[in-house]
Design an enzyme around this catalytic site. Sequence first.
Site, short mmCIF file in Angstrom:
data_model
loop_
_atom_site.label_atom_id
_atom_site.label_comp_id
_atom_site.label_asym_id
_atom_site.label_seq_id
_atom_site.Cartn_x
_atom_site.Cartn_y
_atom_site.Cartn_z
N ARG A 101 24.95 46.07 -47.21
CA ARG A 101 24.18 46.35 -46.01
C ARG A 101 24.04 47.63 -45.70
O ARG A 101 22.97 48.25 -45.19
CB ARG A 101 24.78 45.43 -44.95
CG ARG A 101 24.67 43.88 -45.08
CD ARG A 101 25.33 43.38 -43.53
NE ARG A 101 26.87 43.54 -43.79
CZ ARG A 101 27.59 43.55 -42.68
NH1 ARG A 101 27.09 43.26 -41.48
NH2 ARG A 101 28.78 44.08 -42.60
N ASN A 146 25.31 39.95 -42.34
CA ASN A 146 25.87 38.89 -43.44
C ASN A 146 25.58 37.68 -42.83
O ASN A 146 25.54 37.55 -41.66
CB ASN A 146 27.26 39.34 -43.67
CG ASN A 146 27.73 40.28 -44.53
OD1 ASN A 146 26.82 40.78 -45.25
ND2 ASN A 146 28.72 40.87 -44.23
#
Length: 102
Positions: free
Chosen positions: A27, A45
Amino acid sequence: MEPDDNDGMLETRLVRVRGRVQGIGYREACVRRAMALGVTGWVRNRMDGSVEAMLQGSPEQLADMCAWLGEGMSAALVDELEVTEVQAPFPRFDHFERLATV
C-alpha cells in the site's frame, strides 16, 4: 481561475488486487507510485487478504497505474487484478491516501 482542460479526461477505476499483497509495504508503494503518476484516490487492505484501490486520473495515468498494480513490487506476488470502471457522477479526489483495513 481557468477551467481544467483535463476534467473531460478524468476517469475512475475500482481495482482489487489478489495474491501476496499484504504485510509487505504494497500500500505504501502504491501511494508513492500514484503520487508520482498524478493519480488521486485511495488504497486499503481488505479482510480477505486482497488490496483495493480507487483510482482517478486520465486514461493514460490509469493505464500506467493498473500496469504497476499488476506487476506490483518485487516482494508482491499478484495473482489477479480486477478492474471495474466507475461511471460518473463520482466524487472528485484531490490526493491519494492509504485507508484503514475493511
